[in-house]
Design an enzyme around this catalytic site. Structure first.
Site, short mmCIF file in Angstrom:
data_model
loop_
_atom_site.label_atom_id
_atom_site.label_comp_id
_atom_site.label_asym_id
_atom_site.label_seq_id
_atom_site.Cartn_x
_atom_site.Cartn_y
_atom_site.Cartn_z
N CYS A 135 0.91 6.49 6.31
CA CYS A 135 -0.16 6.05 5.41
C CYS A 135 -1.14 5.11 6.11
O CYS A 135 -1.92 5.57 6.94
CB CYS A 135 0.46 5.47 4.14
N HIS A 179 4.72 8.18 2.21
CA HIS A 179 5.66 7.09 2.51
C HIS A 179 7.12 7.55 2.54
O HIS A 179 7.85 7.30 1.58
CB HIS A 179 5.55 6.01 1.42
N GLU A 215 9.49 6.19 3.88
CA GLU A 215 10.36 5.00 3.86
C GLU A 215 10.65 4.55 2.42
O GLU A 215 11.52 3.72 2.20
CB GLU A 215 9.74 3.86 4.68
N1 GLN Z 1 -5.19 2.58 1.07
C1 GLN Z 1 -4.50 1.86 2.09
C2 GLN Z 1 -5.43 1.57 3.26
O1 GLN Z 1 -6.50 2.03 3.30
C3 GLN Z 1 -3.30 2.63 2.60
C4 GLN Z 1 -2.30 2.71 1.49
C5 GLN Z 1 -0.90 2.80 1.91
O2 GLN Z 1 -0.49 2.55 3.07
N2 GLN Z 1 -0.11 3.11 0.93
O3 GLN Z 1 -5.03 0.87 4.15
#
Ligand code: GLN
Length: 196
Positions: free
Chosen positions: A79, A178, A180
């Site tokens: 992410c 995610h 994790e």
């Molecule tokens: N929207 C977050 C960002 O731009 C990422 C979100 C996440 O890691 N769940 O950093």
């Protein structure tokens, strides 16, 4: 067995450490250049990419991570971690903070932050993943979308064959969700297989 560092500046680092524990893989929380020298691979967790990038500069870790990656160290970004490893970050209408930090440019993809929508648009999805027999139940939270895939990048999983969500280029793995936050350690296992 490799020792896996988990970048522990902000975000889901503790959850990654717990997942590595379930695989009996040794891990190390990374907050300094010195500790970077003692690991064989690195996970950059989900969280807030603007904060993590700011802290990477503050802790003077950015160039050391880039140089270890260029020497072949496997790195996996989940992410926010995917955003940080990308080539270019594209902003959209949900953006409330513009990134003034350059990503690490270690995988040839461009990403659009928060492209699936706001927190309330978070969702779960059963993904087909190359290398896994059964679908993987994945959790997307303010996830980025991949808006360009370079020609040397492999797509290991996509939502409905259109939106890539796990990608790999040589020693760099990224996922826009995610793993994790689940009890399913199969994507962590895929990362560990990159060391064999
Ligand atoms: N929207 C977050 C960002 O731009 C990422 C979100 C996440 O890691 N769940 O950093």
């Amino acid at each position: 067995m490799p020792v896996i560092g988990v970048l522990s500046l902000q975000g889901d680092f503790a959850e990654h450490v717990l997942m590595l524990d379930t695989l009996e893989v040794n891990s190390m929380e990374i907050r300094s250049q010195e500790s970077l020298q003692n690991i064989d691979g690195l996970i950059i967790p989900g969280g807030e990419s603007t904060s993590i990038m700011k802290l990477l500069e503050l802790f003077d870790l950015k160039n050391s991570i880039i140089s270890r990656a260029k020497n072949g160290m496997p790195i996996w970004g989940t992410c926010a971690g995917m955003i940080i490893l990308s080539q270019n970050i594209i902003h959209n209408e949900y953006q409330n903070k513009i990134h003034k930090y350059e990503p690490l440019k270690l995988i040839d993809i461009d990403v659009t932050r928060n492209a699936f929508g706001r927190q309330i648009d978070s969702f779960e999805f059963d993904l087909d993943v190359d290398g896994l027999e059964d679908p993987y139940h994945s959790i997307f939270i303010r996830a980025p979308q991949v808006s360009r895939v370079g020609k040397n990048v492999e797509v290991l999983s996509s939502i409905t064959n259109t939106q890539p969500v796990i990608l790999k280029q040589d020693n760099i793995l990224v996922s826009s969700f995610h793993p994790e936050l689940t009890r399913d350690n199969r994507i962590h296992e895929l990362f560990i297989q990159m060391f064999s």
